[in-house]
Enzyme design. Structure first.
Site, short mmCIF file in Angstrom:
data_model
loop_
_atom_site.label_atom_id
_atom_site.label_comp_id
_atom_site.label_asym_id
_atom_site.label_seq_id
_atom_site.Cartn_x
_atom_site.Cartn_y
_atom_site.Cartn_z
N SER A 220 -12.77 4.30 4.71
CA SER A 220 -13.33 4.06 5.96
C SER A 220 -14.69 4.65 5.86
CB SER A 220 -12.32 4.46 7.05
OG SER A 220 -11.59 3.17 7.20
N LYS B 263 -12.94 12.88 7.08
CA LYS B 263 -12.84 12.88 5.60
C LYS B 263 -13.74 14.13 5.12
CE LYS B 263 -12.33 7.91 5.44
NZ LYS B 263 -10.93 7.90 5.11
N ASP C 277 0.82 -1.36 0.01
CA ASP C 277 -0.01 -0.08 -0.02
C ASP C 277 0.94 1.18 -0.01
OD1 ASP C 277 -2.30 1.31 0.13
OD2 ASP C 277 -2.42 1.37 2.41
P1 13P Z 1 -8.81 4.95 5.44
O1 13P Z 1 -8.09 5.91 6.15
O2 13P Z 1 -10.29 5.70 5.01
O3 13P Z 1 -9.22 3.65 6.18
O4 13P Z 1 -8.01 4.67 3.96
C1 13P Z 1 -7.17 3.75 4.00
C2 13P Z 1 -6.28 3.72 2.82
O5 13P Z 1 -6.76 4.09 1.64
C3 13P Z 1 -5.19 2.68 2.80
O6 13P Z 1 -4.51 3.03 1.48
O1 G3H Z 2 -3.24 5.12 3.62
C1 G3H Z 2 -2.49 4.81 4.45
C2 G3H Z 2 -3.19 3.44 5.37
O2 G3H Z 2 -4.22 3.77 6.21
C3 G3H Z 2 -1.97 2.99 5.96
O3 G3H Z 2 -1.41 3.73 6.98
O4 G3H Z 2 0.84 4.31 6.43
O5 G3H Z 2 -0.06 4.52 8.99
O6 G3H Z 2 0.22 2.13 8.10
P1 G3H Z 2 -0.03 3.73 7.80
ZN ZN Z 3 -4.45 5.00 0.92
#
Ligand code: 13P
Ligand code: G3H
Ligand code: ZN
Length: 316
Positions: A213, A183, A81
């Site tokens: 979320s 958001k 991610d």
């Molecule tokens: P949220 O912060 O809305 O859970 O989004 C998570 C996300 O986009 C991880 O890449």
């Molecule tokens: O978009 C980010 C995700 O919520 C992951 O969060 O980078 O704090 O692990 P993090």
């Molecule tokens: Zn993200």
């Protein structure tokens, strides 16, 4: 069973969305797998750069391989991610990841194209698919903070051009969401007009929604009643997940909501048992509550109940 992200997308496209959930530890992994099995849903496990650093990237890999053995019915992909170029190459070369995200969305268009293209070339040589991002979400992710007003929605014509130039396999689009628990101010909806515009130009191409979320207000109220101070939070309307999926959003990223489950469970536990100090009892509650949360999200995403059909289609 770990499959390719492309296999999951092929089954889901235009019908439902695959939930992409971040994990950082064994408790999250246990809850995620349990919830996915209970709801008979395929899923994507996401690992962020921060998660890879939290304990060790090898620890997360070992946890996921162990969970795969404990839950042999599970069908899932493993995804990096918000990767930078260096982390993408590390994951591509590890042989463990199904797909990577190269996030160069903060760079100008041409530079984003240049970086994404390099990652796509390296990934495709190893059969790994690449998610890229165009447009800018608001909120905080890792060390980058995008202030309100600087977020920009994805331009459909640019998206078409970007996909053609980079050869990426899926595209994270900015359609009004942002990362974290804050958001929106007031009631806002996803920008379905942008999604329709992109789908019209690149039909069949999987889109990704970050910042998905829902920030359940009952969860936030329980956290605050147990000593938390989370004010003015607001998330995505869960009834918009499926309509977005029908417009090509094949992967929906959810992380913050899981953190809220964790916070509620632990705050309530230690409020009610102030003399306790063993982490396993609240950990057990968290695993069960996170599993329930995951199952409920998979119902809303339409991925619930898809496991058997997906398994049969993978054998063909
Ligand atoms: P949220 O912060 O809305 O859970 O989004 C998570 C996300 O986009 C991880 O890449
Ligand atoms: O978009 C980010 C995700 O919520 C992951 O969060 O980078 O704090 O692990 P993090
Ligand atoms: Zn993200």
């Amino acid at each position: 069973m770990i499959v390719t992200t492309a296999q999951l997308f092929k089954h889901a496209y235009g019908k439902y969305a695959i939930g992409a959930y971040n994990i950082n530890n064994a408790e999250q992994a246990m809850g995620l797998f349990r919830g996915a099995i209970d709801s008979k849903a395929p899923f994507i496990i996401q690992i962020s750069k921060g998660a890879r650093k939290y304990t060790d990237k090898k620890m997360l890999e070992a946890i996921i391989r162990a969970a795969d053995g404990i839950f042999p019915e599970a069908i899932f992909a493993v995804h990096l991610d918000h990767g930078d170029e260096e982390t993408c190459y590390d994951c591509i070369n590890s042989g463990f990841y199904s797909s990577v995200m190269i996030d160069a969305s903060h760079d100008p268009f041409e530079k984003n194209v240049e970086i994404t293209k390099r990652v796509v070339e390296a990934a495709h040589k190893k059969g790994i698919s690449v998610e890229a991002e165009l447009g800018m979400l608001g909120g905080v992710e890792e060390d980058i903070k995008v202030e309100d007003g600087h977020a920009t929605l994805t331009n459909p014509v640019e998206a078409q051009d970007f996909i053609k130039k980079t050869g990426c396999d899926s595209l994270a689009c900015a359609i009004g969401t942002s990362h974290g628990a804050f958001k929106f101010k007031g009631k806002q909806s996803l920008h379905f007009d942008v999604l329709k515009g992109i789908m019209a130009l690149v039909p069949g191409f999987p889109l990704v929604m970050h910042g998905s979320s829902s920030v359940p207000q009952d969860e936030v109220a329980r956290i605050n009643a147990a000593g938390g101070k989370i004010a003015g939070s607001m998330g995505v309307d869960v009834n918009e997940y499926l309509p977005a999926a029908k417009l090509g959003v094949t992967k929906i990223n959810i992380d913050t909501d899981g953190r809220l489950v964790w916070t509620r469970v632990h705050r309530e536990f230690f409020r009610d048992k102030p003399s306790d100090f063993d982490f396993r009892p609240p950990g057990k509650i968290f695993i069960a509550e996170y599993a329930k949360f995951i199952a409920s999200r998979n119902v809303l995403l339409g991925s619930s109940g898809q496991l058997d059909d997906l398994r049969a289609s993978l054998k063909k």
